[in-house]
Scaffold this motif. Structure first.
Motif, PDB file in Angstrom:
ATOM      1  N   SER A  73       0.822  -1.215   0.000  1.00  0.00           N
ATOM      2  CA  SER A  73       0.000   0.000   0.000  1.00  0.00           C
ATOM      3  C   SER A  73       0.855   1.263   0.000  1.00  0.00           C
ATOM      4  O   SER A  73       0.500   2.259  -0.652  1.00  0.00           O
ATOM      5  N   VAL A  74       1.980   1.241   0.717  1.00  0.00           N
ATOM      6  CA  VAL A  74       2.914   2.380   0.696  1.00  0.00           C
ATOM      7  C   VAL A  74       3.397   2.610  -0.728  1.00  0.00           C
ATOM      8  O   VAL A  74       3.350   3.742  -1.246  1.00  0.00           O
ATOM      9  N   ASN A  75       3.852   1.548  -1.373  1.00  0.00           N
ATOM     10  CA  ASN A  75       4.374   1.677  -2.735  1.00  0.00           C
ATOM     11  C   ASN A  75       3.312   2.154  -3.717  1.00  0.00           C
ATOM     12  O   ASN A  75       3.576   3.004  -4.571  1.00  0.00           O
ATOM     13  N   GLU A  76       2.110   1.632  -3.592  1.00  0.00           N
ATOM     14  CA  GLU A  76       1.016   2.034  -4.478  1.00  0.00           C
ATOM     15  C   GLU A  76       0.610   3.479  -4.239  1.00  0.00           C
ATOM     16  O   GLU A  76       0.323   4.215  -5.188  1.00  0.00           O
ATOM     17  N   ALA A  77       0.575   3.899  -2.977  1.00  0.00           N
ATOM     18  CA  ALA A  77       0.214   5.288  -2.663  1.00  0.00           C
ATOM     19  C   ALA A  77       1.237   6.252  -3.246  1.00  0.00           C
ATOM     20  O   ALA A  77       0.871   7.297  -3.795  1.00  0.00           O
ATOM     21  N   ILE A  78       2.505   5.912  -3.143  1.00  0.00           N
ATOM     22  CA  ILE A  78       3.548   6.765  -3.721  1.00  0.00           C
ATOM     23  C   ILE A  78       3.383   6.829  -5.234  1.00  0.00           C
ATOM     24  O   ILE A  78       3.472   7.905  -5.829  1.00  0.00           O
ATOM     25  N   ASP A  79       3.112   5.693  -5.857  1.00  0.00           N
ATOM     26  CA  ASP A  79       2.903   5.668  -7.309  1.00  0.00           C
ATOM     27  C   ASP A  79       1.721   6.526  -7.742  1.00  0.00           C
ATOM     28  O   ASP A  79       1.690   7.021  -8.870  1.00  0.00           O
ATOM     29  N   LEU A  80       0.751   6.694  -6.858  1.00  0.00           N
ATOM     30  CA  LEU A  80      -0.442   7.470  -7.184  1.00  0.00           C
ATOM     31  C   LEU A  80      -0.287   8.980  -6.965  1.00  0.00           C
ATOM     32  O   LEU A  80      -1.191   9.741  -7.296  1.00  0.00           O
ATOM     33  N   LEU A  81       0.838   9.398  -6.390  1.00  0.00           N
ATOM     34  CA  LEU A  81       1.060  10.841  -6.235  1.00  0.00           C
ATOM     35  C   LEU A  81       1.028  11.493  -7.613  1.00  0.00           C
ATOM     36  O   LEU A  81       1.503  10.908  -8.592  1.00  0.00           O
ATOM     37  N   LEU A  86       6.862  15.026  -6.719  1.00  0.00           N
ATOM     38  CA  LEU A  86       6.355  14.665  -5.388  1.00  0.00           C
ATOM     39  C   LEU A  86       6.784  13.248  -5.015  1.00  0.00           C
ATOM     40  O   LEU A  86       7.172  12.984  -3.880  1.00  0.00           O
ATOM     41  N   LYS A  87       6.736  12.336  -5.985  1.00  0.00           N
ATOM     42  CA  LYS A  87       7.170  10.955  -5.747  1.00  0.00           C
ATOM     43  C   LYS A  87       8.650  10.926  -5.361  1.00  0.00           C
ATOM     44  O   LYS A  87       9.038  10.267  -4.396  1.00  0.00           O
ATOM     45  N   THR A  88       9.456  11.658  -6.121  1.00  0.00           N
ATOM     46  CA  THR A  88      10.896  11.695  -5.862  1.00  0.00           C
ATOM     47  C   THR A  88      11.188  12.243  -4.475  1.00  0.00           C
ATOM     48  O   THR A  88      12.008  11.688  -3.736  1.00  0.00           O
ATOM     49  N   PHE A 125      -0.083  11.719   0.439  1.00  0.00           N
ATOM     50  CA  PHE A 125       0.253  10.328   0.707  1.00  0.00           C
ATOM     51  C   PHE A 125      -0.662   9.734   1.779  1.00  0.00           C
ATOM     52  O   PHE A 125      -1.102   8.585   1.649  1.00  0.00           O
ATOM     53  N   ALA A 126      -0.950  10.478   2.833  1.00  0.00           N
ATOM     54  CA  ALA A 126      -1.755   9.955   3.953  1.00  0.00           C
ATOM     55  C   ALA A 126      -3.103   9.415   3.472  1.00  0.00           C
ATOM     56  O   ALA A 126      -3.493   8.301   3.830  1.00  0.00           O
ATOM     57  N   ASP A 127      -3.803  10.174   2.651  1.00  0.00           N
ATOM     58  CA  ASP A 127      -5.107   9.729   2.137  1.00  0.00           C
ATOM     59  C   ASP A 127      -4.960   8.559   1.168  1.00  0.00           C
ATOM     60  O   ASP A 127      -5.708   7.585   1.235  1.00  0.00           O
ATOM     61  N   LEU A 128      -3.993   8.671   0.267  1.00  0.00           N
ATOM     62  CA  LEU A 128      -3.775   7.600  -0.712  1.00  0.00           C
ATOM     63  C   LEU A 128      -3.387   6.296  -0.019  1.00  0.00           C
ATOM     64  O   LEU A 128      -3.859   5.218  -0.393  1.00  0.00           O
ATOM     65  N   PHE A 129      -2.554   6.397   0.989  1.00  0.00           N
ATOM     66  CA  PHE A 129      -2.104   5.228   1.743  1.00  0.00           C
ATOM     67  C   PHE A 129      -3.287   4.544   2.427  1.00  0.00           C
ATOM     68  O   PHE A 129      -3.430   3.316   2.370  1.00  0.00           O
ATOM     69  N   LEU A 130      -4.147   5.309   3.047  1.00  0.00           N
ATOM     70  CA  LEU A 130      -5.315   4.733   3.713  1.00  0.00           C
ATOM     71  C   LEU A 130      -6.221   4.033   2.699  1.00  0.00           C
ATOM     72  O   LEU A 130      -6.668   2.905   2.928  1.00  0.00           O
ATOM     73  N   MET A 131      -6.473   4.672   1.577  1.00  0.00           N
ATOM     74  CA  MET A 131      -7.344   4.080   0.556  1.00  0.00           C
ATOM     75  C   MET A 131      -6.742   2.798  -0.028  1.00  0.00           C
ATOM     76  O   MET A 131      -7.443   1.816  -0.262  1.00  0.00           O
TER      77      MET A 131
END
Length: 150
Positions: A73-81, A86-88, A125-131
């Motif tokens: 989920s961490v990796n996917e949330a970062i990919d969704l930034l 922002l990802k970098t 990231f916080a919202d994306l990570f939770l989702m």
């Protein structure tokens, strides 16, 4: 969306994300997920006379599976930034823990802009990570979002 407005209202969320990466929680999940990468199942038919042993083994197994899903989920949330910048920033500052100067120099941005973008990346990231945790079926999601009831 105005980044300054986000910063004013969501410092608790940004601080939660910072603590998640800085205080070892991410590293703990990463270590468990890495160590458990070869586990596909546990044979619960052995030692059936000891129910507490079986319950304990099941908890350990579920913890390992959750850790793997959390790292995913961490990796996917970062990919969704929404931008590669922002990802970098998030990867190099939170995951790799590189020196701040090296990151903003490589990105050719000012120090103040780096910190503004870093806070924005953490907030998103916080919202994306939770989702992503919910989508991946994490049984006990890590909620880094903080709501301030003003």
């Amino acid at each position: 969306m105005d980044i300054r407005k986000i910063e004013e209202n969501n410092r608790p969320t940004v601080n939660s994300v910072r603590r998640f990466f800085k205080n070892g929680k991410y590293d703990k999940y990463l270590n468990i997920a890495t160590a458990a990468s070869g586990i596909t199942s546990i044979d619960f038919t052995k030692n059936t006379s000891k129910k507490t042993y079986t319950d304990h083994m099941e908890k350990i197994y579920l913890k390992a599976i959750d850790a793997q899903k959390i790292i995913q989920s961490v990796n996917e949330a970062i990919d969704l930034l929404p931008s590669s910048r922002l990802k970098t920033i998030l990867i190099r500052s939170c995951l790799k823990r590189e020196y701040t100067y090296n990151i903003y120099a490589a990105l050719h941005i000012e120090r103040s802009q780096f910190f503004t973008l870093k806070r924005y990346a953490m907030y998103l990231f916080a919202d994306l990570f939770l989702m992503r945790q919910l989508a991946n079926g994490v049984s006990s999601p890590v909620d880094l979002t903080a709501f301030d009831n003003k």
